[in-house]
Design a protein around this motif. Structure first.
Motif, PDB file in Angstrom:
ATOM      1  N   MET A   1       0.822  -1.208   0.000  1.00 50.84           N
ATOM      2  CA  MET A   1       0.000   0.000   0.000  1.00 50.84           C
ATOM      3  C   MET A   1       0.858   1.260   0.000  1.00 50.84           C
ATOM      4  O   MET A   1       0.543   2.241  -0.632  1.00 50.84           O
ATOM      5  N   SER A   2       2.021   1.228   0.725  1.00 46.70           N
ATOM      6  CA  SER A   2       2.836   2.434   0.839  1.00 46.70           C
ATOM      7  C   SER A   2       3.396   2.864  -0.498  1.00 46.70           C
ATOM      8  O   SER A   2       3.436   4.061  -0.816  1.00 46.70           O
ATOM      9  N   LYS A   3       3.845   1.915  -1.295  1.00 45.44           N
ATOM     10  CA  LYS A   3       4.422   2.249  -2.601  1.00 45.44           C
ATOM     11  C   LYS A   3       3.367   2.865  -3.505  1.00 45.44           C
ATOM     12  O   LYS A   3       3.593   3.903  -4.146  1.00 45.44           O
ATOM     13  N   GLN A   4       2.197   2.259  -3.544  1.00 43.97           N
ATOM     14  CA  GLN A   4       1.111   2.763  -4.388  1.00 43.97           C
ATOM     15  C   GLN A   4       0.652   4.142  -3.920  1.00 43.97           C
ATOM     16  O   GLN A   4       0.453   5.055  -4.729  1.00 43.97           O
ATOM     17  N   ALA A   5       0.487   4.290  -2.604  1.00 46.91           N
ATOM     18  CA  ALA A   5       0.030   5.573  -2.063  1.00 46.91           C
ATOM     19  C   ALA A   5       1.060   6.666  -2.305  1.00 46.91           C
ATOM     20  O   ALA A   5       0.710   7.809  -2.641  1.00 46.91           O
ATOM     21  N   SER A   6       2.342   6.354  -2.132  1.00 47.14           N
ATOM     22  CA  SER A   6       3.396   7.347  -2.342  1.00 47.14           C
ATOM     23  C   SER A   6       3.433   7.795  -3.799  1.00 47.14           C
ATOM     24  O   SER A   6       3.541   8.992  -4.095  1.00 47.14           O
ATOM     25  N   GLU A   7       3.338   6.856  -4.714  1.00 47.55           N
ATOM     26  CA  GLU A   7       3.353   7.189  -6.138  1.00 47.55           C
ATOM     27  C   GLU A   7       2.123   7.990  -6.523  1.00 47.55           C
ATOM     28  O   GLU A   7       2.203   8.938  -7.323  1.00 47.55           O
ATOM     29  N   PHE A   8       0.981   7.636  -5.940  1.00 47.30           N
ATOM     30  CA  PHE A   8      -0.251   8.372  -6.225  1.00 47.30           C
ATOM     31  C   PHE A   8      -0.141   9.827  -5.768  1.00 47.30           C
ATOM     32  O   PHE A   8      -0.486  10.749  -6.501  1.00 47.30           O
ATOM     33  N   GLN A   9       0.350  10.014  -4.543  1.00 48.46           N
ATOM     34  CA  GLN A   9       0.458  11.372  -4.024  1.00 48.46           C
ATOM     35  C   GLN A   9       1.451  12.201  -4.836  1.00 48.46           C
ATOM     36  O   GLN A   9       1.210  13.389  -5.085  1.00 48.46           O
ATOM     37  N   GLU A  10       2.547  11.593  -5.258  1.00 48.92           N
ATOM     38  CA  GLU A  10       3.545  12.319  -6.042  1.00 48.92           C
ATOM     39  C   GLU A  10       2.957  12.834  -7.352  1.00 48.92           C
ATOM     40  O   GLU A  10       3.320  13.917  -7.827  1.00 48.92           O
ATOM     41  N   LYS A  11       2.011  12.113  -7.930  1.00 47.02           N
ATOM     42  CA  LYS A  11       1.423  12.509  -9.204  1.00 47.02           C
ATOM     43  C   LYS A  11       0.238  13.464  -9.037  1.00 47.02           C
ATOM     44  O   LYS A  11       0.083  14.413  -9.803  1.00 47.02           O
ATOM     45  N   VAL A  12      -0.600  13.185  -8.039  1.00 43.35           N
ATOM     46  CA  VAL A  12      -1.878  13.903  -7.933  1.00 43.35           C
ATOM     47  C   VAL A  12      -1.780  15.167  -7.072  1.00 43.35           C
ATOM     48  O   VAL A  12      -2.325  16.218  -7.435  1.00 43.35           O
TER      49      VAL A  12
END
Length: 554
Positions: free
Chosen positions: A1-12
């Motif tokens: 979850m951390s990897k997906q959430a971190s990547e999502f926040q970096e983009k959005v």
């Protein structure tokens, strides 16, 4: 979850927050010889170093450059055996979630017993005012559960826990060696001081405000000199700055005011976070010269304007939906509904427009500054003898109390108010902060009741009040005036400004004659809508008809 959430926040998140001055992270570097940080996008991971032991505070995102930036500071991941977790959001625990790179898999995590309920699945983390649930966080590290008020030691380093719920239900802040307060996401620093952290990310904004005020009271009672360090907006050692706006919440939906010239346009742009800079100089404080400004609030509340704007939007949607486009509604009904919603839209829009007009007129910092003119005009009549005391009844934000104190440095002013829930933006702590901002020390504030003043007869050398008694429903206004004059010494002066129309106050000319018959001197009722404070047309437009100033000497 951390990897997906971190990547999502970096983009959005850059798209959402760009230009709003919400996130102002420190670059990688040292605050002083004990405290250091790594910048991860908009967040900071902190380290406390003492006598060969390094404690990590929060574990940040699942951030690919964490090991690299730690090396800039001379800190090795394997040296981290203890991590203090303020709360379990991904930007604070990502590096220890089960899908992370395992940099700190052997570290022991200290986490609040209440916060741990998110990790066990007893609670689900909610954001966006409770409308959205975040995915569960999973962590395999060994955990030590700690609680509010607990003190423990790690290799001679003293750590004290404070529960500050609101952003999450179990959010902790950590006081280390009585000198460093790591606050996670409890405080947000703006150009004019600290507020409660971002509104849309809190479990409860009202609880965040209450918790932050409680934390401030505990810290001030200890008289500590602290470095107060936030997760996203830097650090300060000025407690007044850190807790300057604790009755407010950072509104993430708008660009922040006042403008902070040092805030990054895009806080996800890390191009200025370099190894050279990390090693070159200590990290600057968040507070800047000239930040201290009083906040006397505004008599037109933002909540009214927001409610009218929401009503306008709702009525406009209804007008479009039912009045124009609904095929299921007959032509006549559609006309009736369209007219009703159209009138509603116009009415709400007019009220919203009035609110904006009134807010600008009352603003201390606007062009008109009517409130300031009234306060200073009333304060002109208050004079204290050497060592004398004055009373301001219904002091609100402290504006009149402070104005009188500034004019009478040889005396002392006391402001009282009941600061009820209907005026939640006003408080004793707000008054005290405004006094500090103005550099005024000859004032004090306490809770009180204008109906029954908690002072003996003839206590004060002067009494004053501004726009208070008309708000006290069901009480005879002339009796309220007499209660205030009861605590005035013989020879003392008074200046009371309010909406003294006949409908509210009765015959005030007769009241003035009554005072003179009782031995009062220089009693005068001054109409303040004839140009003294405002014009008659302005008083009507701002619903201040009947404003008058009662002055005299006992």
């Amino acid at each position: 979850m951390s990897k997906q959430a971190s990547e999502f926040q970096e983009k959005v998140m850059p798209v959402i927050y760009r230009g709003k001055e919400i996130f102002k992270p420190l670059n990688t570097g040292w605050i002083d010889e004990h405290a250091a940080c790594v910048r991860e996008y908009v967040a900071n991971v902190f380290f406390y170093v003492k006598d060969g032991t390094t404690i990590m505070i929060d574990a940040g995102y699942n951030y690919p450059r964490l090991k690299e930036k730690m090396a800039w500071l001379g800190i090795r991941p394997e040296s981290i055996q203890n991590i203090l977790i303020t709360h379990q959001d991904t930007d604070h625990v990502g590096a220890v979630e089960e899908d992370s790179g395992g940099l700190f898999c052997d570290a022991k995590l200290y986490i609040g017993d209440i916060e741990n309920r998110y990790l066990t699945g007893e609670r689900r983390r909610k954001v966006c005012y409770g409308f959205y649930k975040l995915p569960p966080v999973k962590i395999n590290n060994r955990k030590v559960l700690v609680h509010d008020g607990q003190v423990f030691m790690i290799d001679g380093i003293r750590i004290e826990c404070f529960l500050v719920p609101g952003h999450t239900w179990g959010h902790l802040v950590y006081l280390i060696d009585d000198a460093y307060l790591f606050t996670g996401d409890t405080i947000w620093f703006g150009a004019d001081g600290g507020k409660s952290f971002i509104n849309m990310l809190a479990e409860s904004n009202s609880l965040s405000i209450r918790s932050l005020k409680t934390l401030e009271e505990k810290l001030r009672a200890r008289n500590l000199h602290l470095k107060i360090i936030t997760g996203h907006t830097g650090w300060t050692d000025d407690m007044d700055f850190a807790f300057a706006r604790t009755d407010e919440v950072c509104n993430a939906w708008v660009k922040q005011t006042p403008h902070d010239p040092d805030a990054p346009y895009d806080a996800y742009d890390e191009s200025d976070d370099t190894e050279e800079n990390a090693k070159r100089q200590l990290l600057p404080r968040a507070d800047k010269e000239g930040w201290r400004k009083p906040d006397y609030k505004n008599w037109m509340p933002d909540s009214y304007i927001a409610a009218m704007a929401a009503g306008t939007a709702a009525a406009a949607i209804g007008f479009a939906a039912f009045g124009l486009f609904s095929p299921k509604v007959s032509g006549r009904k559609r006309t009736v509904l369209g007219t009703a919603f159209g009138l509603g839209t116009a009415a709400f829009a007019s009220c919203a427009g009035y609110g904006i007009y009134a807010k600008e007129a009352f603003s201390y910092h606007g062009r008109r500054q009517l409130s300031k003119q009234i306060i200073e005009g009333t304060a002109e009549y208050i004079r204290l003898p050497e060592g004398g005391k004055g009373l301001d009844v219904g002091c609100g934000s402290g504006a009149l109390t402070i104005a009188c104190a500034k004019r009478n440095p040889q005396g002392e002013m006391i402001g009282i108010d009941h600061w009820g829930p209907e005026y939640a933006a006003y408080s004793k702590s707000l008054c005290e902060k405004n006094a500090r901002a103005e550099g005024v020390g000859n004032v004090s504030f306490r809770k009180g009741n204008a109906i029954h003043l908690d002072f003996p007869d003839e206590t004060f050398d002067a009494v004053t009040s501004n726009y208070v008694y008309h708000n006290i429903v069901g009480k005879n206004k002339q009796e309220l005036l007499m209660e205030t004059l009861r605590v005035l010494k013989k020879g003392g002066t008074f200046a009371i400004h309010d909406l003294m129309s006949k409908g509210r106050y009765g015959d005030m000319e007769a009241f003035c004659r009554k005072l003179k018959d009782m031995g009062y001197e220089k009693v005068e009722l001054i109409d303040t809508t004839n140009g003294k404070f405002m014009s008659r047309s302005e008083s009507r437009s701002l619903l201040l008809t009947g404003s008058a100033l009662l002055i005299g000497k006992k």
